[in-house]
Design an enzyme around this catalytic site. Structure first.
Site, PDB file in Angstrom:
ATOM      1  N   HIS A  39     -27.230  -6.687  -5.818  1.00  4.91           N
ATOM      2  CA  HIS A  39     -27.555  -5.733  -6.882  1.00  4.91           C
ATOM      3  C   HIS A  39     -28.211  -6.434  -8.059  1.00  4.91           C
ATOM      4  O   HIS A  39     -27.607  -7.290  -8.704  1.00  4.91           O
ATOM      5  CB  HIS A  39     -26.287  -5.021  -7.355  1.00  4.91           C
ATOM      6  CG  HIS A  39     -26.540  -3.796  -8.174  1.00  4.91           C
ATOM      7  ND1 HIS A  39     -26.673  -2.545  -7.608  1.00  4.91           N
ATOM      8  CD2 HIS A  39     -26.705  -3.629  -9.505  1.00  4.91           C
ATOM      9  CE1 HIS A  39     -26.893  -1.652  -8.577  1.00  4.91           C
ATOM     10  NE2 HIS A  39     -26.924  -2.296  -9.724  1.00  4.91           N
ATOM     11  N   ASP A  41     -30.910  -5.290 -11.418  1.00  2.18           N
ATOM     12  CA  ASP A  41     -31.524  -4.157 -12.103  1.00  2.18           C
ATOM     13  C   ASP A  41     -32.854  -4.476 -12.770  1.00  2.18           C
ATOM     14  O   ASP A  41     -33.265  -3.780 -13.703  1.00  2.18           O
ATOM     15  CB  ASP A  41     -30.548  -3.603 -13.156  1.00  2.18           C
ATOM     16  CG  ASP A  41     -29.499  -2.700 -12.550  1.00  2.18           C
ATOM     17  OD1 ASP A  41     -29.876  -1.639 -12.022  1.00  2.18           O
ATOM     18  OD2 ASP A  41     -28.310  -3.044 -12.589  1.00  2.18           O
ATOM     19  N   GLU A 149     -28.816   3.435  -6.485  1.00  2.00           N
ATOM     20  CA  GLU A 149     -27.537   3.396  -7.201  1.00  2.00           C
ATOM     21  C   GLU A 149     -27.183   4.803  -7.667  1.00  2.00           C
ATOM     22  O   GLU A 149     -27.579   5.240  -8.735  1.00  2.00           O
ATOM     23  CB  GLU A 149     -27.588   2.437  -8.393  1.00  2.00           C
ATOM     24  CG  GLU A 149     -26.215   2.245  -9.008  1.00  2.00           C
ATOM     25  CD  GLU A 149     -26.175   1.174 -10.077  1.00  2.00           C
ATOM     26  OE1 GLU A 149     -25.068   0.696 -10.376  1.00  2.00           O
ATOM     27  OE2 GLU A 149     -27.239   0.823 -10.618  1.00  2.00           O
ATOM     28  N   HIS A 176     -22.490   7.222  -9.057  1.00  2.00           N
ATOM     29  CA  HIS A 176     -22.581   6.263 -10.154  1.00  2.00           C
ATOM     30  C   HIS A 176     -21.431   6.582 -11.111  1.00  2.00           C
ATOM     31  O   HIS A 176     -20.287   6.762 -10.666  1.00  2.00           O
ATOM     32  CB  HIS A 176     -23.959   6.290 -10.819  1.00  2.00           C
ATOM     33  CG  HIS A 176     -24.175   5.131 -11.736  1.00  2.00           C
ATOM     34  ND1 HIS A 176     -24.413   5.279 -13.082  1.00  2.00           N
ATOM     35  CD2 HIS A 176     -24.111   3.792 -11.513  1.00  2.00           C
ATOM     36  CE1 HIS A 176     -24.521   4.081 -13.644  1.00  2.00           C
ATOM     37  NE2 HIS A 176     -24.343   3.165 -12.714  1.00  2.00           N
ATOM     38  N   HIS A 217     -18.495   1.953  -7.373  1.00  4.33           N
ATOM     39  CA  HIS A 217     -18.535   3.112  -8.282  1.00  4.33           C
ATOM     40  C   HIS A 217     -17.707   4.306  -7.818  1.00  4.33           C
ATOM     41  O   HIS A 217     -17.613   5.286  -8.563  1.00  4.33           O
ATOM     42  CB  HIS A 217     -19.971   3.583  -8.551  1.00  4.33           C
ATOM     43  CG  HIS A 217     -20.713   2.760  -9.555  1.00  4.33           C
ATOM     44  ND1 HIS A 217     -20.419   2.770 -10.896  1.00  4.33           N
ATOM     45  CD2 HIS A 217     -21.735   1.892  -9.405  1.00  4.33           C
ATOM     46  CE1 HIS A 217     -21.244   1.953 -11.531  1.00  4.33           C
ATOM     47  NE2 HIS A 217     -22.043   1.396 -10.646  1.00  4.33           N
ATOM     48  N   HIS A 238     -21.618  -4.292  -5.770  1.00  5.95           N
ATOM     49  CA  HIS A 238     -21.286  -5.045  -6.982  1.00  5.95           C
ATOM     50  C   HIS A 238     -19.921  -4.604  -7.500  1.00  5.95           C
ATOM     51  O   HIS A 238     -19.813  -3.817  -8.413  1.00  5.95           O
ATOM     52  CB  HIS A 238     -22.377  -4.932  -8.051  1.00  5.95           C
ATOM     53  CG  HIS A 238     -22.739  -3.553  -8.483  1.00  5.95           C
ATOM     54  ND1 HIS A 238     -23.086  -2.535  -7.623  1.00  5.95           N
ATOM     55  CD2 HIS A 238     -22.834  -3.006  -9.741  1.00  5.95           C
ATOM     56  CE1 HIS A 238     -23.358  -1.440  -8.303  1.00  5.95           C
ATOM     57  NE2 HIS A 238     -23.201  -1.693  -9.582  1.00  5.95           N
ATOM     58  N   ASP A 346     -25.282  -8.126 -10.386  1.00  2.45           N
ATOM     59  CA  ASP A 346     -25.582  -7.094 -11.384  1.00  2.45           C
ATOM     60  C   ASP A 346     -26.404  -7.655 -12.542  1.00  2.45           C
ATOM     61  O   ASP A 346     -26.349  -7.153 -13.668  1.00  2.45           O
ATOM     62  CB  ASP A 346     -24.312  -6.422 -11.898  1.00  2.45           C
ATOM     63  CG  ASP A 346     -24.581  -5.018 -12.462  1.00  2.45           C
ATOM     64  OD1 ASP A 346     -25.717  -4.531 -12.360  1.00  2.45           O
ATOM     65  OD2 ASP A 346     -23.644  -4.415 -13.018  1.00  2.45           O
TER      66      ASP A 346
END
Length: 419
Positions: A39, A41, A149, A176, A217, A238, A346
């Site tokens: 993961h 971003d 995600e 999420h 999540h 993650h 992350d």
């Protein structure tokens, strides 16, 4: 009832290498292994900073001095031994259930990844399969996969799910930060006690497609419902261990205990509040202090800020450490086994970092620590990327089997149902 997964999904770290499912070490330096991170971003950073335009930020150059910090660029990926990356194609969810247009926004993020790969084709290669990851590595390139995600991206449509898979998404995090009409989120009020019937249909269709089911999540009930439904290994792209930090985003031991039978992989994350219990407690105390000050001085935000700064000075923020990340890996090894551990930093989705794991160049330092704790080269190679590559390939094989058995599911007659 637990899903019944063939025993090949629970295979020793040494055997991963012998059958060619684990990447080889990148160099004679035993601390540097080929990382397949779950993961990152960076695509969202392009959205937030530059409106999805790539020209203002050339990641072929180093950018560790940017403000706010950028954790990722190609030179640092190389230093960290990153051989493949699941780029998060992320769209925020503001309220329960998502909103119309989420799918289009996810496609925009997928376009960022595709253009990024095209722009940096000497260093990056688009990857859709485990074979693509290996091919990219053999060419000296970083395999670039995409992971959605948040299941709000499919807008309650199996057709949209299939279309996003066709566009290149190779995992989807079921929720999420907010719940959906078919699945409960770990950080929202539960409404279904896990998955609804439609949620089970989503999971089954993901298995039929070969899309990794990502349980970061979601609530523990959603984790268990999913494990009762799947016929292929899941991932946590993650998340860390709830046995060491009681954060709802972490994985409880009774779920970790199911990983050997499922073949799944928990990709330990580097989010300070998920790693250090002291940091989580501090975060909760700060949130409470902020709320209290807002109630006491509702019309003076400046005073609120000043008083909160005084509180922070009197209560220094605890830092999470690389050693604590290794503690989470130790815990998952103890409960589930080394075959069920991966890494999902992350990076560029976090506002603060773990000391010693400040950016994508720092993975070798974590392997140094693991080696000091007695992990073998085979263990480190499995954790770095071999385990998740095996899970990806297992999903691909299961998809081929399921596609021989049944066609794509029709939409449900009554939709996902009102809540």
């Amino acid at each position: 009832m637990h899903s019944k997964i063939p025993s090949i999904f629970s295979i020793s770290a040494a055997a991963l290498i012998s059958i060619g499912l684990a990447p080889l070490a990148l160099s004679a330096d035993s601390a540097k292994f080929m990382v397949i991170d779950g993961h990152n971003d960076l695509p969202w950073q392009y959205h937030e900073r530059y409106g999805n335009r790539l020209a203002p930020l050339d990641v072929a150059d180093r950018h560790e001095d940017m403000k706010p910090p950028l954790h990722t660029d190609i030179p640092r990926l190389r230093e960290g031994g990153v051989g493949a990356q699941f780029w998060s194609v992320y769209v925020p969810i503001a309220a329960y259930g998502g909103a119309p247009g989420d799918a289009a926004l996810v496609l925009d993020q997928m376009d960022v990844v595709r253009r990024l790969v095209e722009r940096h084709s000497d260093d990056l290669a688009l990857a859709m399969t485990a074979a693509d990851v290996r091919r990219a590595a053999s060419e000296g390139k970083i395999g670039s996969l995409m992971g959605i995600e948040g299941g709000h991206a499919i807008e309650n449509s199996l057709g949209t799910l299939r279309s996003l898979y066709a566009a290149g998404a190779r995992y989807m995090t079921l929720t999420h930060s907010k719940g959906l009409a078919w699945a409960d989120s770990a950080t929202d009020a539960p409404r279904h006690d896990g998955l609804t019937e439609f949620g089970e249909s989503v999971v089954r269709e993901m298995n039929r497609l070969g899309m990794l089911v990502d349980l970061s999540h979601v609530t523990a009930a959603t984790m268990h419902d999913t494990l009762d439904t799947v016929t292929a290994p899941v991932i946590f792209s993650h998340s860390s261990a709830r046995g060491l930090n009681d954060h709802p985003r972490n994985v409880p031991d009774d779920v970790l205990e199911r990983m050997p039978k499922n073949g799944g992989v928990v990709m330990v994350t580097f989010v300070p509040g998920y790693i250090s219990q002291e940091r989580r407690d501090w975060d909760l105390a700060r949130t409470g202090q902020r709320a209290s000050l807002a109630a006491m001085h509702p019309y003076d935000e400046g005073l609120q800020d000043d008083l909160l700064a005084e509180w922070e000075a009197a209560h220094p923020k605890p830092e999470a450490t690389l050693s604590q990340v290794a503690d989470h890996i130790d815990h998952i090894r103890k409960v589930a086994g080394v075959e069920h551990i991966g890494l999902g930093g992350d990076f560029d989705g976090i506002s603060s970092v773990v000391q010693g794991l400040e950016d994508v160049s720092t993975y070798p330092a974590l392997f140094d620590e693991l080696k000091r704790r007695g992990y073998s080269d085979a263990d480190c190679e499995a954790i770095a990327g071999g385990n998740v590559l095996r899970a990806l390939e297992a999903n691909e094989k299961e998809a081929l089997r399921l596609q021989q058995e049944r066609l794509a599911e029709d939409p449900p007659e009554d939709g996902v149902g009102a809540v």
